[in-house]
Design a protein around this motif. Structure first.
Motif, PDB file in Angstrom:
ATOM      1  N   ALA A   1      36.675  36.068  48.186  1.00  0.00           N
ATOM      2  CA  ALA A   1      35.593  35.119  48.692  1.00  0.00           C
ATOM      3  C   ALA A   1      34.812  34.824  47.348  1.00  0.00           C
ATOM      4  O   ALA A   1      34.259  33.743  47.273  1.00  0.00           O
ATOM      5  CB  ALA A   1      34.757  35.566  49.778  1.00  0.00           C
ATOM      6  N   SER A   2      34.666  35.741  46.282  1.00  0.00           N
ATOM      7  CA  SER A   2      33.852  35.527  45.296  1.00  0.00           C
ATOM      8  C   SER A   2      34.301  34.223  44.398  1.00  0.00           C
ATOM      9  O   SER A   2      33.516  33.702  43.597  1.00  0.00           O
ATOM     10  CB  SER A   2      33.828  36.601  44.336  1.00  0.00           C
ATOM     11  N   LEU A   3      35.542  33.767  44.557  1.00  0.00           N
ATOM     12  CA  LEU A   3      36.232  32.646  44.018  1.00  0.00           C
ATOM     13  C   LEU A   3      36.126  32.553  42.450  1.00  0.00           C
ATOM     14  O   LEU A   3      35.750  31.782  41.912  1.00  0.00           O
ATOM     15  CB  LEU A   3      35.871  31.438  44.270  1.00  0.00           C
ATOM     16  N   ASN A   4      36.367  33.938  41.896  1.00  0.00           N
ATOM     17  CA  ASN A   4      36.196  33.921  40.291  1.00  0.00           C
ATOM     18  C   ASN A   4      37.281  34.645  39.703  1.00  0.00           C
ATOM     19  O   ASN A   4      38.038  35.366  40.553  1.00  0.00           O
ATOM     20  CB  ASN A   4      34.746  34.263  39.595  1.00  0.00           C
ATOM     21  N   TYR A   5      37.587  34.418  38.365  1.00  0.00           N
ATOM     22  CA  TYR A   5      38.673  35.146  37.969  1.00  0.00           C
ATOM     23  C   TYR A   5      38.665  36.769  38.194  1.00  0.00           C
ATOM     24  O   TYR A   5      39.747  37.116  38.697  1.00  0.00           O
ATOM     25  CB  TYR A   5      38.379  35.017  36.349  1.00  0.00           C
ATOM     26  N   LEU A   6      37.501  37.387  37.752  1.00  0.00           N
ATOM     27  CA  LEU A   6      37.479  38.981  38.222  1.00  0.00           C
ATOM     28  C   LEU A   6      37.654  39.223  39.573  1.00  0.00           C
ATOM     29  O   LEU A   6      38.630  40.170  39.943  1.00  0.00           O
ATOM     30  CB  LEU A   6      36.216  39.475  37.677  1.00  0.00           C
ATOM     31  N   GLY A   7      37.190  38.382  40.484  1.00  0.00           N
ATOM     32  CA  GLY A   7      37.088  38.710  42.010  1.00  0.00           C
ATOM     33  C   GLY A   7      38.779  38.580  42.435  1.00  0.00           C
ATOM     34  O   GLY A   7      39.287  39.215  43.012  1.00  0.00           O
ATOM     35  N   GLU A   8      39.319  37.431  41.761  1.00  0.00           N
ATOM     36  CA  GLU A   8      40.865  37.172  42.164  1.00  0.00           C
ATOM     37  C   GLU A   8      41.744  38.086  41.818  1.00  0.00           C
ATOM     38  O   GLU A   8      42.465  38.789  42.574  1.00  0.00           O
ATOM     39  CB  GLU A   8      40.967  35.617  41.578  1.00  0.00           C
ATOM     40  N   TYR A   9      41.770  38.626  40.417  1.00  0.00           N
ATOM     41  CA  TYR A   9      42.457  39.590  40.094  1.00  0.00           C
ATOM     42  C   TYR A   9      42.097  40.989  40.570  1.00  0.00           C
ATOM     43  O   TYR A   9      43.033  41.736  40.784  1.00  0.00           O
ATOM     44  CB  TYR A   9      42.762  39.480  38.452  1.00  0.00           C
ATOM     45  N   GLY A  10      40.891  41.059  40.806  1.00  0.00           N
ATOM     46  CA  GLY A  10      40.453  42.566  41.356  1.00  0.00           C
ATOM     47  C   GLY A  10      41.092  42.812  42.406  1.00  0.00           C
ATOM     48  O   GLY A  10      41.394  43.823  42.973  1.00  0.00           O
ATOM     49  N   SER A  11      41.079  41.514  43.384  1.00  0.00           N
ATOM     50  CA  SER A  11      41.460  41.823  44.729  1.00  0.00           C
ATOM     51  C   SER A  11      43.042  41.872  44.635  1.00  0.00           C
ATOM     52  O   SER A  11      43.625  42.646  45.551  1.00  0.00           O
ATOM     53  CB  SER A  11      41.156  40.400  45.774  1.00  0.00           C
ATOM     54  N   VAL A  12      43.619  41.409  43.844  1.00  0.00           N
ATOM     55  CA  VAL A  12      45.106  41.482  43.789  1.00  0.00           C
ATOM     56  C   VAL A  12      45.346  42.970  43.389  1.00  0.00           C
ATOM     57  O   VAL A  12      46.223  43.727  43.864  1.00  0.00           O
ATOM     58  CB  VAL A  12      45.877  40.435  42.658  1.00  0.00           C
ATOM     59  N   TYR A  13      44.594  43.420  42.414  1.00  0.00           N
ATOM     60  CA  TYR A  13      44.768  44.992  41.808  1.00  0.00           C
ATOM     61  C   TYR A  13      44.478  45.855  43.027  1.00  0.00           C
ATOM     62  O   TYR A  13      44.732  46.907  43.275  1.00  0.00           O
ATOM     63  CB  TYR A  13      43.735  45.229  40.821  1.00  0.00           C
ATOM     64  N   MET A  14      43.336  45.319  43.861  1.00  0.00           N
ATOM     65  CA  MET A  14      42.942  46.004  45.052  1.00  0.00           C
ATOM     66  C   MET A  14      44.161  46.236  46.048  1.00  0.00           C
ATOM     67  O   MET A  14      44.450  47.250  46.743  1.00  0.00           O
ATOM     68  CB  MET A  14      41.834  45.653  45.809  1.00  0.00           C
ATOM     69  N   MET A  15      44.763  45.163  46.335  1.00  0.00           N
ATOM     70  CA  MET A  15      46.119  45.201  47.014  1.00  0.00           C
ATOM     71  C   MET A  15      47.118  46.249  46.500  1.00  0.00           C
ATOM     72  O   MET A  15      47.426  46.723  47.518  1.00  0.00           O
ATOM     73  CB  MET A  15      46.822  43.731  47.214  1.00  0.00           C
ATOM     74  N   LEU A  16      47.178  46.099  45.399  1.00  0.00           N
ATOM     75  CA  LEU A  16      48.122  47.076  44.718  1.00  0.00           C
ATOM     76  C   LEU A  16      47.905  48.440  45.134  1.00  0.00           C
ATOM     77  O   LEU A  16      48.412  49.412  45.534  1.00  0.00           O
ATOM     78  CB  LEU A  16      48.411  46.956  43.436  1.00  0.00           C
ATOM     79  N   ALA A  17      46.374  48.607  44.736  1.00  0.00           N
ATOM     80  CA  ALA A  17      45.951  50.048  44.815  1.00  0.00           C
ATOM     81  C   ALA A  17      45.882  50.707  46.455  1.00  0.00           C
ATOM     82  O   ALA A  17      46.448  51.541  46.520  1.00  0.00           O
ATOM     83  CB  ALA A  17      44.587  50.303  44.459  1.00  0.00           C
ATOM     84  N   HIS A  18      45.465  49.690  47.031  1.00  0.00           N
ATOM     85  CA  HIS A  18      45.516  49.988  48.620  1.00  0.00           C
ATOM     86  C   HIS A  18      46.814  50.272  49.003  1.00  0.00           C
ATOM     87  O   HIS A  18      47.086  51.015  49.888  1.00  0.00           O
ATOM     88  CB  HIS A  18      44.751  49.017  49.215  1.00  0.00           C
TER      89      HIS A  18
END
Lengths: 467, 469
Positions: free
Chosen positions: B312-329
């Motif tokens: 929802a933060s709709l920025n670059y770090l938020g986007e890739y952070g959430s993708v990395y979170m999906m991986l980590a989770h």
């Protein structure tokens, strides 16, 4: 005479041969001979029809039959389906000899419906398709008489409504041919009689195709008939009526399309809702499938309502799909019914009785529910997009809603089958396994790669619309 | 140019067929070999992606009359998520052991699910997305239905009802998009380029429909009530893939949705609010659980909430952070469920109050469980740390100081879980007698998950280099 016409005559020679084989069956009384003969002739009809389909030629034969891709597609498909039904009926309780005699004539009528090029021909072949079916149900024993009488009465009513419609269409179409009524630019002015004729045609055929207000006979007849005949009624005879409806509305009354689009839309919506809602409360699986096949006819009508090349293409696709699905499903049900397993409660623990049958039935039901990547999904997806392409957004949404409503009752059967309950194993006969496997193969393979069926459906649809 | 995705899909499909034919004896061998093979393709694609010798877009004609093709694109995001699904599924397959009951059927379903995951994370049009979505859902339904625990009846019904509802909404939304784009299309990149032409109110309804569909799958409060039963009544390998991979279907869909429609910019605050509520709700709900699997389910819901906040933060770090979170989770929750499954196998129960002193004899499972708790709270050197770091930088830059609120939820739960685990499982006062002995295959599965959690925590740049952060 062009050489391609010889194939047309060959088709009729094969049909005549089928009739002969059928007549001979009760005299020699050899089950195997009749079966092999019937199978070979039907296979030959399929091959001839597919050759004529592939050639894409269009011509009239003997002035009463029209050979063109639309008719050839259905001739080919119907003969494959008839072959499946024949294989199912081989071990049915009734005598196969008398079954085969009636079956031969019914097959003749069924195959002739898409080819008929006049209203008389259409009427005769529809009658030939439906009357033997009545007796094919009745020969199985006394308890099937009720169902066959109901079917007889309903087909009688349907035929008489059709004849009335024909009489009203006569002033506009003195040859009673299926050519277009009215000019290409627009309908005849003040043509209430023509419209009434159209409505009567749709009404009469709706009885046979079991569309909403005319469908009340379906559950009783399907449940009362032996399962192989229910498979034939819903897999073939229903499609025959829909084919006739397509020919009459999209070839003969093409210029009235704005009128019948509304009719088809209303019919479709009510048929879908009625079928799905009534199916939810059923306890007998056979009755459930009867209602489900009503709702499937509703989905097919979505394509009719779209009234475009895409719509008809999708409808033809879904008609083929549903035939294979329902014949496969009734094959499973036929076997289980012979074992005394009828209601959803009795289906509990099916997976421990016979794993293959329960996987097969689950896949067939999931396909009917429209779950990808099975063929039922592709058909529904094409239908919904065709409705959207014709700006019928509301109809598409209602259809999607119905499609998801239906998962409830299909899921009920599947969940029951996988209930943890140990039952003793049962082994199905080879003929039934073969029919189920063919249906399953078609559903899975063409579900994952639908393009071949879509392109033949498109060719047939454009032939019908004369594009 | 090598068409990695087609090769991967075909490999898995062949493995399913081989599993059905030869599965009576060699199910484990076939499945593990197939997954490892695809994992090798993926590691090749990671190295090839940076050097540019990779076919990014793979396409075959499918339904030409609707302009639908079998169109896959290989983006860094899809490579990450596919790698994650492969490792998680590998752990789930390994966990069962060679002599496990029903391995052939479970492995076939797991591979089918893996097939759908690979297809979904790489699909370039919404039609394929929908197809793979449903295939995944149905295969998971059959995993729960056929092999779950005693009360699977309710669990599988709830799962099916919620999933069907989600699928229906998704199909509605896809049809709406098809209807309102200038040239009816299912292609994601085309829609992204032309979605500004869709009227704003229609965009809002499409967003609502898709948001609910994806929120059900993630799951996010208030669409989560299928989750506790489904997680706890599925077999362990099933719970691992449901929590690890199936929930990412929703998260990935949410990511696609946010970059699909421009209206997301105005709605992101509401979505962020839902995410925060979801984080706190699930933190408190997790504290009330006695069943370890249900607790793990709510823990995973917290992280779903954080993923949603990052998107929802709709920025670059938020986007890739959430993708990395999906991986980590994916890795941490897989580890957690595997550890719980092993504990249950060893002691015959999943109740925290009974499992006091579990560490006395089932050391591997207890320590893995602790590591999973550390991983899900984002301890440095686990993959979760990198992800949370990126996400919270993203949310802070998007929502100001409110962006840090969800962190409180994580800390709250982390504190509680350390306390609860150290009092029961890690307690040295009591001793618990074993019912079964944790086998090699279960230890191997834990090892795979632990290795993944630590590896992607220590070497985050393997993926982050691809997106040039």
């Amino acid at each position: 005479m062009a050489s391609i016409e010889y194939f047309g005559y060959a088709l009729f020679a094969l049909l005549a041969l089928l009739a002969l084989a059928a007549m001979a069956a009760p005299f020699h009384r050899r089950k195997k001979v009749s079966f092999v003969l019937g199978a070979v002739i039907l296979a030959a009809i399929t091959l001839t029809a597919s050759y004529l389909f592939a050639s894409g030629s269009s011509f009239y034969l003997l002035n009463i039959f029209r050979i063109y891709p639309f008719s050839m597609l259905f001739v080919g498909v119907f003969s494959i389906l008839l072959l499946l039904v024949m294989a199912l009926s081989y071990d049915a309780p009734g005598s196969f000899d008398s079954f085969f005699m009636l079956f031969g004539f019914a097959a003749l009528g069924i195959v002739m419906v898409p080819m008929a090029s006049s209203l008389i021909g259409l009427l005769l072949s529809l009658e030939l398709a439906s009357i033997p079916t009545v007796f094919m149900i009745a020969i199985n024993g006394k308890k099937f008489i009720e169902s066959s009488v109901k079917l007889l009465i309903m087909s009688g009513i349907a035929i008489s409504i059709l004849v009335f419609g024909m009489a009203l269409a006569f002033p506009y179409d003195a040859q009673l041919s299926l050519v277009q009524i009215g000019s290409a630019s627009g309908p005849i002015e003040g043509s209430y009689l023509a419209l009434l004729a159209l409505v009567l045609f749709i009404g009469g055929l709706s009885i046979e195709a079991a569309l909403f207000p005319f469908n009340l006979w379906v559950p009783d007849v399907y449940e009362g008939a032996p399962a192989n005949m229910s498979a034939m009624l819903s897999g073939i005879n229903k499609k025959v009526a829909l084919v006739a409806m397509m020919e009459i509305s999209f070839a003969m009354f093409a210029v009235y399309s704005s009128t019948y689009v509304t009719i088809f839309m209303v019919l479709s919506i009510f048929t879908m809702f009625f079928g799905n809602l009534a199916a939810m409360v059923q306890k007998s699986v056979k009755r459930l499938l009867a209602y489900s096949s009503i709702s499937q006819a509703g989905y097919i009508l979505v394509g009719f309502a779209a009234a475009s090349q895409y719509g008809l293409e999708a409808s033809i696709f879904q008609m083929i799909t549903h035939s294979f699905m329902i014949i496969g499903a009734f094959a499973v049900i036929m076997f289980l019914e012979n074992q005394g397993i009828k209601t959803i409660d009795e289906y509990r623990g099916m997976s421990s009785r016979n794993r293959y049958l329960s996987i097969a039935l689950s896949l067939l039901l999931l396909s009917m529910a429209g779950v990808p990547p099975l063929m039922g999904f592709d058909g529904k997806f094409l239908l919904f997009t065709s409705a959207i392409k014709s700006d019928l957004l509301a109809l598409a949404f209602i259809a999607i809603l119905n499609s998801f409503l239906s998962i409830y009752y299909y899921g009920k059967v599947i969940i029951a089958m996988y209930q943890p309950k140990k039952e003793e194993r049962i082994v199905a006969p080879k003929a039934i396994i073969a029919v189920i496997s063919i249906a399953l193969f078609v559903i899975i393979i063409f579900g994952m790669y639908p393009q071949p069926i879509i392109s033949i459906a498109a060719k047939a649809a454009s032939a019908l619309l004369g594009i | 140019m090598i068409q990695i995705l087609f090769i991967s899909l075909i490999t898995i499909a062949i493995a399913i067929a081989a599993n059905i034919i030869f599965g009576r004896k060699y199910s484990q061998h076939i499945s593990i070999a197939a997954v490892l093979l695809v994992l090798i393709y993926m590691s090749y694609s990671i190295s090839a992606f940076t050097s540019g010798s990779l076919a990014v877009s793979e396409s075959l004609p499918y339904i030409s009359s609707l302009g639908i093709s079998l169109h896959f694109t290989l983006t860094p995001i899809s490579i990450m998520l596919i790698t994650m699904s492969l490792i998680v599924t590998l752990a789930a397959i390994v966990w069962q052991g060679i002599r496990g009951a029903n391995t052939r059927s479970i492995n076939s379903l797991l591979l089918l699910f893996l097939l759908s995951a690979i297809g979904l994370f790489a699909s370039a049009n919404l039609f394929l997305f929908y197809i793979f979505w449903d295939v995944g859902v149905i295969s998971v339904f059959f995993i729960i239905r056929s092999f779950g625990s005693a009360s699977r009846d309710v669990a599988s019904k709830n799962f099916l009802i919620y999933s069907i509802f989600a699928s229906a909404l998704l199909l509605f939304a896809i049809m709406l998009i098809y209807f309102y784009t200038p040239v009816g299309s299912f292609n994601i990149s085309y829609i992204t380029a032309h979605s500004y032409e869709i009227p704003i109110d229609i965009q809002e309804s499409i967003f609502m429909l898709m948001f609910i569909a994806f929120a059900i799958k993630m799951p996010v409060f208030p669409f989560h009530s299928w989750m506790p039963n489904a997680y706890s009544d599925a077999p362990t390998s099933g719970s691992v893939v449901i929590a690890g991979v199936l929930s990412k279907f929703g998260a990935y869909g949410m990511l696609v949705l946010f970059y699909l429609l421009p209206v997301a910019e105005t709605l992101k605050t509401y979505v962020y609010a839902i995410a925060v509520v979801s984080v706190f709700y699930s933190a408190f709900a997790a504290m009330r659980q006695n069943d370890l699997k249900k607790m793990a389910g709510y823990t995973s819901m917290i992280e779903s909430g954080i993923i949603l906040a990052g998107i929802a933060s709709l920025n670059y770090l938020g986007e890739y952070g959430s993708v990395y979170m999906m991986l980590a989770h994916g890795f941490t929750i897989a580890l957690m469920f595997i550890a719980i499954g092993s504990l249950e196998f060893a002691y015959g129960t999943r109740s925290i109050s009974i499992l006091k002193g579990a560490v006395s004899s089932a050391k591997s499972a207890s320590y893995s469980f602790m590591l999973a708790i550390f991983g899900s709270t984002g301890m440095p050197l686990t993959a979760g740390f990198i992800a949370e770091l990126m996400i919270f930088i993203g949310t802070v830059s998007a929502f100001g100081l409110y962006g840090i609120v969800p962190l409180a939820g994580i800390i709250l739960l982390g504190a509680y879980m350390y306390l609860a685990a150290s009092r029961s499982i890690m307690s040295t006062k009591e001793k618990l007698s074993e019912v079964g002995i944790i086998g090699k295959s279960q230890k191997a599965a834990m090892a795979i998950a632990i290795a993944a959690v630590l590896f992607f925590g220590v070497f985050p740049f393997i993926f982050l280099n691809m997106v040039k952060i």
